[in-house]
Scaffold this motif. Structure first.
Motif, PDB file in Angstrom:
ATOM      1  N   UNK A 166       0.833  -1.203   0.000  1.00  8.13           N
ATOM      2  CA  UNK A 166       0.000   0.000   0.000  1.00  8.13           C
ATOM      3  C   UNK A 166       0.864   1.249   0.000  1.00  8.13           C
ATOM      4  N   UNK A 167       1.998   1.164   0.674  1.00 10.98           N
ATOM      5  CA  UNK A 167       2.888   2.318   0.738  1.00 10.98           C
ATOM      6  C   UNK A 167       3.399   2.707  -0.651  1.00 10.98           C
ATOM      7  N   UNK A 168       3.442   1.741  -1.543  1.00  9.77           N
ATOM      8  CA  UNK A 168       3.934   2.027  -2.891  1.00  9.77           C
ATOM      9  C   UNK A 168       2.865   2.667  -3.767  1.00  9.77           C
ATOM     10  N   UNK A 212     -19.090   8.747  -3.927  1.00 11.35           N
ATOM     11  CA  UNK A 212     -17.669   8.998  -3.685  1.00 11.35           C
ATOM     12  C   UNK A 212     -16.895   7.752  -3.301  1.00 11.35           C
ATOM     13  N   UNK A 213     -17.572   6.814  -2.656  1.00  7.44           N
ATOM     14  CA  UNK A 213     -16.891   5.578  -2.227  1.00  7.44           C
ATOM     15  C   UNK A 213     -16.627   4.613  -3.382  1.00  7.44           C
ATOM     16  N   UNK A 214     -17.247   4.905  -4.522  1.00 12.90           N
ATOM     17  CA  UNK A 214     -17.110   4.004  -5.676  1.00 12.90           C
ATOM     18  C   UNK A 214     -15.859   4.292  -6.514  1.00 12.90           C
ATOM     19  N   UNK A 215     -15.085   5.304  -6.062  1.00 11.11           N
ATOM     20  CA  UNK A 215     -13.969   5.733  -6.903  1.00 11.11           C
ATOM     21  C   UNK A 215     -12.649   5.730  -6.142  1.00 11.11           C
ATOM     22  N   UNK A 216     -11.588   5.267  -6.783  1.00 16.06           N
ATOM     23  CA  UNK A 216     -10.227   5.456  -6.261  1.00 16.06           C
ATOM     24  C   UNK A 216      -9.307   5.793  -7.433  1.00 16.06           C
ATOM     25  N   UNK A 217      -8.554   6.878  -7.257  1.00 15.81           N
ATOM     26  CA  UNK A 217      -7.562   7.282  -8.275  1.00 15.81           C
ATOM     27  C   UNK A 217      -6.202   7.171  -7.642  1.00 15.81           C
ATOM     28  N   UNK A 218      -5.313   6.476  -8.301  1.00 11.96           N
ATOM     29  CA  UNK A 218      -3.999   6.259  -7.677  1.00 11.96           C
ATOM     30  C   UNK A 218      -3.011   5.864  -8.760  1.00 11.96           C
ATOM     31  N   UNK A 247      -4.539   9.792  -5.411  1.00 13.48           N
ATOM     32  CA  UNK A 247      -5.034  11.124  -5.763  1.00 13.48           C
ATOM     33  C   UNK A 247      -6.416  11.335  -5.149  1.00 13.48           C
ATOM     34  N   UNK A 248      -7.149  10.262  -5.057  1.00 14.43           N
ATOM     35  CA  UNK A 248      -8.481  10.294  -4.442  1.00 14.43           C
ATOM     36  C   UNK A 248      -8.888   8.878  -4.081  1.00 14.43           C
ATOM     37  N   UNK A 249      -9.467   8.608  -2.929  1.00 11.29           N
ATOM     38  CA  UNK A 249      -9.424   9.438  -1.714  1.00 11.29           C
ATOM     39  C   UNK A 249      -8.021   9.390  -1.123  1.00 11.29           C
ATOM     40  N   UNK A 250      -7.849   9.731   0.132  1.00 13.33           N
ATOM     41  CA  UNK A 250      -6.499   9.737   0.688  1.00 13.33           C
ATOM     42  C   UNK A 250      -5.908   8.341   0.742  1.00 13.33           C
ATOM     43  N   UNK A 251      -6.719   7.406   1.086  1.00 11.10           N
ATOM     44  CA  UNK A 251      -6.327   6.009   0.993  1.00 11.10           C
ATOM     45  C   UNK A 251      -7.624   5.226   0.899  1.00 11.10           C
ATOM     46  N   UNK A 252      -7.546   3.976   0.502  1.00 12.85           N
ATOM     47  CA  UNK A 252      -8.797   3.239   0.455  1.00 12.85           C
ATOM     48  C   UNK A 252      -8.548   1.763   0.586  1.00 12.85           C
TER      49      UNK A 252
END
Lengths: 416, 360
Positions: free
Chosen positions: A15-17, A157-163, A21-26
């Motif tokens: 996870x650290x790697x 909002x919970x349906x999205x993660x950008x990373x 961008x959104x959210x802060x972590x998930x």
């Protein structure tokens, strides 16, 4: 990776790697458990409309036409328009979608995400490792949209993660195992790499492989065009705007007309393009050498090629005596074109393969082109669009209906 | 048929601008005609380029091949049975290697030319030679690497040759001591590749504290600065380090393409690379490939009269450089003198290309 209670979870180190961008972590496992939604779910539509609103009123976004265009794509009126093609009532999402966005087009990930949401799915989006300003903007506005829509029936909002993450096969492995649909933008090589990470048996995949695109120009219409600067600008948007490196960027220019018309039209067209490019585009040493090499390799293999050198290294044109399938093997970004002229489309039959994606046209009839593809049973060409619109996003992309591919049907038949 | 005997009679730095241009134009035009007749892909390229060789006034107008072409295509102007050896070079980045096909004649011309050019710096007497590399490089004689070819090529200037590194690339301290003992007081010729010298010679001498006295040595080194550039080690720092670890002060770099072996560009005592009369440097502007002025940076085209067995007489390299002057270097050698700025960088392109795949 650890196995705990049957479910595979990512270890903290991995996870650290991941840079979010959104959210802060998930928690991807939790995302995978979120209930699938109907296609064009009302919650999703309001969320996208909210995002659209935020984008269109954001100061920073104003300087990014690509972000603004995405903002317009998401607004309710446009989504309603798109929804009309999807009248079926019993469609819902498949579950977690995992997107691998291309590394060199900043905004593409956002469309991939919007399409997956509209299809009713949570989306984990791996964006480019390049730290684009656009990604930060969308991330920031997603946070805002999410805050404002939190108390609605569904918390979209919970349906999205950008990373993004670097060269970590473990993370790709993990997300691939977790997802119901994997979407790979990019080319053949990327697809090959990502496919080393297996999917679950029921999961499906959408891949955007390396493609070849062409442009059909009617000589007579070009000769009659009064606004050559506008045509040149549209052509620029299809080609040089993306360094002619998008899969929808034409590499073959197919002229329609009598030989003398074509000759005059070429002159007119390319001089307009050259004028348009002069202050906008620069060819670096690497691209200049690569284009020359591409030409020489092509000339050594394809008979009867002539180089046209009027625009120095800005526009490299190779005139063909006959259209041969080998041309697809000699592509080079940065303005390298094959040209062929004929009185009809027939020569296309011998070259178009399933690798062909977008046919852009000017001075030719769309219906005639589509009917030509259909009656000849041609295996390629998924899109026929006017010049200037090759990069326009639509829910049908590369021959896939993104909504239907990322959703499933609940089949209820008969009556007891 | 080109009269190479006559061509090679001239001293290597003897012709001024105009004479040299006439000299090169004559030979390069003939070479172009020869390759056009003997190498079908080359002929097709000239046809596509619409070149009329009867209207060419200067070699500067002749088409040039991007040097990477030799990686992707088999280009030769001799029959298969005439191939005497094949030189391979990884040269530019990537996995694929260039393949240069040499016949007896071209191979001999390369040796003769190299002798003339380097003789201008070393004199014509053979010197005890210390090769700052491993003998393992020359294991396979039929498939030459450019490194092996370089060592063999330069060996004609040496006698009583010794390799300073063993097969495991370790410095042979004992052998080195014996060699120096034997040739005490003599002028010694050292040869090697820039990065190898830095990595396996300088660093080892520094680490072991063994500082042999090579103040009477002359070192010629080549192979480019790509690796040392990445460590930010300049030519000045390189020379300074050599002086510190073994007292050597006469150090000459050379620039050259494995695709044009023989016609190397030697660095003079003023630190300038020089084109001999058998070859030339042209600097081209990336925007239109027109010729840059003196002092203006651009892409380096290397020109050589030697390539007879393959169409490599006019090559567009992927190096950038700048011409410093012509016929007026304080070292008195005529011809152009120049500086290499380094390899051109990869372009950052937009579009949905495949950069993600570089390892995940």
């Amino acid at each position: 990776m650890q196995n705990s209670g049957g479910a595979v979870i990512l270890m903290q180190k991995e996870y650290d790697d991941i840079r979010f961008y959104y959210p802060e972590t998930c928690c991807f496992e939790e995302m995978a458990e979120l209930p699938a939604l109907d296609i064009f779910d009302e919650g999703v539509c309001s969320f996208l409309d909210k995002l659209s609103d935020l984008i269109r009123h954001d100061k920073e976004c104003r300087n990014y036409p690509d972000v603004l265009t995405f903002g317009f794509f998401c607004r309710r009126a446009h989504i309603e328009q798109l929804k009309k093609n999807y009248s079926e009532k019993n469609r819902l999402g498949r579950g977690l979608t995992f997107h691998i966005a291309p590394s060199n087009v900043a905004i593409n990930f956002a469309y991939s995400m919007a399409a997956a949401l509209l299809a009713g799915n949570p989306c984990a989006v791996r964006v480019s490792e390049k730290d684009f300003a656009q990604t930060h903007m969308i991330g920031r506005l997603l946070r805002e949209a999410s805050k404002e829509t939190k108390n609605q029936e569904r918390d979209i909002g919970r349906y999205i993660a950008l990373f993004t993450y670097g060269k970590k096969r473990e993370i790709t492995d993990h997300l691939s195992k977790l997802c119901a649909v994997r979407v790979i933008w990019g080319g053949d090589q990327t697809i090959g790499e990502i496919r080393k990470s297996p999917l679950r048996p029921r999961s499906s995949e959408i891949t955007f492989a390396d493609r070849y695109s062409l442009c059909v120009l009617g000589a007579r219409t070009v000769l009659a065009e009064k606004r050559m600067d506008r045509l040149a600008g549209d052509f620029y948007n299809d080609t040089y705007l993306f360094d002619q490196n998008a899969c929808s960027s034409p590499r073959l220019i197919y002229w329609i007309g009598e030989a003398d018309e074509i000759k005059a039209a070429k002159e007119r067209f390319w001089s307009a393009v050259s004028d348009f490019l002069k202050d906008k585009y620069q060819v670096g040493p690497k691209v200049a050498v690569d284009k020359l090499m591409t030409e020489y390799k092509a000339a050594a293999v394809i008979p009867g090629i002539k180089f046209e050198r009027k625009s120095a290294n800005l526009i490299n044109r190779m005139e063909l005596m006959e259209l041969v399938p080998e041309i697809a093997g000699f592509t080079c970004p940065g303005g390298s074109f094959f040209e062929y002229g004929d009185v009809n489309f027939n020569a296309l039959r011998s070259v178009v393969t399933e690798k062909f994606q977008t046919l852009s046209y000017y001075g030719a009839d769309k219906e005639e082109l589509i009917s030509f593809i259909k009656t000849n049973g041609i295996s390629g060409i998924d899109r026929v669009v006017p010049v200037g619109h090759t990069a326009d996003f639509s829910l049908i992309w590369d021959g896939y209906d993104l909504i239907r591919t990322m959703s499933r049907i609940v089949d209820g038949f008969g009556q007891y | 048929m080109i009269d190479y005997e006559k061509c090679l009679e001239n001293p290597p730095y003897s012709l001024g601008k105009e004479e040299k241009e006439a000299f090169l134009t004559k030979y390069l035009l003939e070479l172009t005609k020869h390759h056009k007749e003997s190498c079908r892909p080359y002929e097709k390229i000239l046809e596509a380029e619409n070149v009329n060789l009867n209207n060419v006034c200067s070699y500067e107008e002749l088409p040039f091949l991007p040097v990477r072409m030799f990686k992707d295509m088999e280009l030769r102007s001799i029959e298969e049975e005439e191939i005497k050896k094949t030189i391979t070079s990884s040269g530019t980045t990537g996995q694929q290697v260039s393949r240069i096909y040499l016949d007896q004649k071209t191979s001999m011309l390369q040796t003769k030319t190299l002798t003339k050019i380097v003789g201008d710096f070393l004199g014509n007497k053979r010197l005890p030679m210390l090769i700052l590399d491993s003998s393992a490089v020359l294991k396979d004689r039929k498939m030459f690497s450019a490194r092996g070819a370089g060592i063999l090529g330069f060996s004609i200037f040496g006698r009583d040759k010794m390799y300073a590194l063993n097969e495991n690339m370790e410095l042979d301290l004992e052998g080195l001591q014996m060699f120096l003992e034997k040739h005490k007081g003599e002028k010694i010729f050292l040869f090697g590749f820039t990065f190898m010298i830095w990595q396996y010679f300088c660093s080892e001498l520094e680490r072991t504290g063994f500082h042999p006295d090579l103040s009477k040595g002359v070192l010629i080194h080549g192979g480019g600065w790509k690796k040392l550039d990445s460590f930010h080690i300049s030519s000045k720092a390189f020379k300074e380090k050599l002086r510190q670890v073994c007292g050597i002060s006469e150090v000459y770099d050379y620039y050259g393409m494995a695709e044009q072996t023989g016609t190397i560009y030697m660095e003079c005592e003023y630190g300038h690379l020089h084109a001999s009369i058998f070859s030339d440097i042209l600097i081209r502007r990336p925007g239109d490939f027109s010729l840059a002025s003196i002092g203006e940076e651009g892409l380096i085209e290397t020109v050589s009269v030697l390539p007879w067995s393959y169409p490599g007489h006019l090559l567009l390299t992927e190096d950038e450089g700048v011409i410093l002057g012509e016929d007026d270097c304080p070292c008195k050698r005529k011809g152009k003198y120049f500086k290499v700025k380094g390899r051109i960088r990869n372009a950052e392109l937009r579009g949905c290309s495949d950069t993600y795949a570089e390892g995940i």
